[in-house]
Motif scaffolding. Structure first.
Motif, PDB file in Angstrom:
ATOM      1  N   TYR A 175      10.629   6.491   9.593  1.00 30.29           N
ATOM      2  CA  TYR A 175       9.322   5.826   9.596  1.00 30.29           C
ATOM      3  C   TYR A 175       8.414   6.235  10.748  1.00 30.29           C
ATOM      4  O   TYR A 175       7.208   6.165  10.634  1.00 30.29           O
ATOM      5  N   GLY A 176       8.959   6.660  11.866  1.00 30.95           N
ATOM      6  CA  GLY A 176       8.145   7.054  13.003  1.00 30.95           C
ATOM      7  C   GLY A 176       7.543   8.432  12.871  1.00 30.95           C
ATOM      8  O   GLY A 176       6.732   8.842  13.694  1.00 30.95           O
ATOM      9  N   GLU A 203      16.265   0.477  12.751  1.00 33.36           N
ATOM     10  CA  GLU A 203      16.802   0.964  11.485  1.00 33.36           C
ATOM     11  C   GLU A 203      15.800   1.899  10.799  1.00 33.36           C
ATOM     12  O   GLU A 203      16.175   2.931  10.246  1.00 33.36           O
ATOM     13  N   LEU A 204      14.518   1.540  10.840  1.00 27.23           N
ATOM     14  CA  LEU A 204      13.481   2.324  10.168  1.00 27.23           C
ATOM     15  C   LEU A 204      13.096   3.593  10.923  1.00 27.23           C
ATOM     16  O   LEU A 204      12.618   4.553  10.333  1.00 27.23           O
ATOM     17  N   ASP A 205      13.267   3.573  12.244  1.00 31.79           N
ATOM     18  CA  ASP A 205      12.845   4.695  13.076  1.00 31.79           C
ATOM     19  C   ASP A 205      13.993   5.120  13.990  1.00 31.79           C
ATOM     20  O   ASP A 205      14.085   4.691  15.132  1.00 31.79           O
ATOM     21  N   LYS A 206      14.840   5.976  13.467  1.00 36.03           N
ATOM     22  CA  LYS A 206      16.023   6.424  14.230  1.00 36.03           C
ATOM     23  C   LYS A 206      15.642   7.183  15.504  1.00 36.03           C
ATOM     24  O   LYS A 206      16.415   7.220  16.447  1.00 36.03           O
ATOM     25  N   THR A 233       3.679   5.336   7.656  1.00 36.21           N
ATOM     26  CA  THR A 233       4.794   4.427   7.900  1.00 36.21           C
ATOM     27  C   THR A 233       4.870   4.029   9.369  1.00 36.21           C
ATOM     28  O   THR A 233       5.359   2.948   9.697  1.00 36.21           O
ATOM     29  N   ASP A 234       4.344   4.874  10.249  1.00 41.06           N
ATOM     30  CA  ASP A 234       4.265   4.511  11.662  1.00 41.06           C
ATOM     31  C   ASP A 234       3.357   3.290  11.830  1.00 41.06           C
ATOM     32  O   ASP A 234       3.608   2.440  12.685  1.00 41.06           O
ATOM     33  N   LEU A 268       0.833  -1.211   0.000  1.00 40.35           N
ATOM     34  CA  LEU A 268       0.000   0.000   0.000  1.00 40.35           C
ATOM     35  C   LEU A 268       0.865   1.257   0.000  1.00 40.35           C
ATOM     36  O   LEU A 268       0.560   2.225  -0.703  1.00 40.35           O
ATOM     37  N   LEU A 269       1.928   1.234   0.784  1.00 38.74           N
ATOM     38  CA  LEU A 269       2.827   2.391   0.818  1.00 38.74           C
ATOM     39  C   LEU A 269       3.471   2.628  -0.539  1.00 38.74           C
ATOM     40  O   LEU A 269       3.598   3.773  -0.987  1.00 38.74           O
ATOM     41  N   LYS A 270       3.870   1.545  -1.200  1.00 40.28           N
ATOM     42  CA  LYS A 270       4.481   1.675  -2.529  1.00 40.28           C
ATOM     43  C   LYS A 270       3.472   2.222  -3.534  1.00 40.28           C
ATOM     44  O   LYS A 270       3.788   3.098  -4.331  1.00 40.28           O
ATOM     45  N   LYS A 271       2.238   1.670  -3.497  1.00 39.99           N
ATOM     46  CA  LYS A 271       1.187   2.134  -4.416  1.00 39.99           C
ATOM     47  C   LYS A 271       0.877   3.608  -4.201  1.00 39.99           C
ATOM     48  O   LYS A 271       0.604   4.332  -5.145  1.00 39.99           O
TER      49      LYS A 271
END
Length: 182
Positions: free
Chosen positions: A120-121, A158-161, A126-127, A107-110
């Motif tokens: 991401y946070g 890694e996704l949410d520094k 993305t959260d 869904l995020l890609k679309k």
């Protein structure tokens, strides 16, 4: 305001609409507004139903309320997460949560969201993916799959520094547990 405009443009694109006159434009705008209002009402009702499900003492009624929430809003991620954890045995929920994670990434890609790794946070879309991963971590811990939990937690870091889920504490605890058992 910008989100509504963006939703309107998406509506035009998805329905291949190109109003040629002011009259056509107003007709399309009114249809969009009507649909938008109904979608908004459904989302509010879905949230209310899930709140009732969470507060419900009767397990079957709780599950039924969560399913009703999904009928109101089929994309309601929180209801899907709740059902994955309540309706299924723990080991079964692993597959469901992994599938939810894959679906959400699609869904995020679309949607064309290109959130940088580490950020991401900071965005609700993305959260939500981090929420899925965290639910998966909880199931891994419940199943005593510590190494899998650590892998998922490291991915979340890694996704949410900014570590909005305070993953570092879970990681430290699991590192200590694994060190003590090795």
């Amino acid at each position: 305001k910008d989100l509504i405009l963006e939703a309107f443009y998406t509506y035009l694109e998805e329905n291949d609409l190109q109003p040629q006159s002011e009259e056509e434009f107003m007709e399309v705008l009114n249809t969009f507004a009507s649909n938008f209002e109904q979608d908004f009402k459904n989302e509010i009702e879905a949230i209310h139903l899930l709140d009732q499900a969470i507060d419900c003492d009767n397990p079957q009624q709780s599950i039924d309320l969560a399913h009703q929430a999904l009928k109101k809003n089929p994309n309601f991620l929180d209801a899907k997460l709740y059902l994955a954890q309540v309706e299924h045995p723990t080991w079964e929920s692993v597959d469901i949560l992994q599938q939810l994670a894959l679906e959400h990434m699609e869904l995020l890609k679309k949607a064309g969201l290109d959130t940088p790794i580490g950020e991401y946070g900071k965005q609700p879309e993305t959260d939500a993916y981090l929420n899925i991963l965290f639910s998966l971590v909880q199931v891994y811990i419940e199943l005593d799959w510590k190494k899998k939990a650590i892998e998922a937690l490291e991915r979340m870091m890694e996704l949410d520094k900014d570590d909005s889920f305070e993953i570092r504490y879970y990681l430290m605890g699991l590192y200590i547990e694994i060190e003590q058992t090795d």
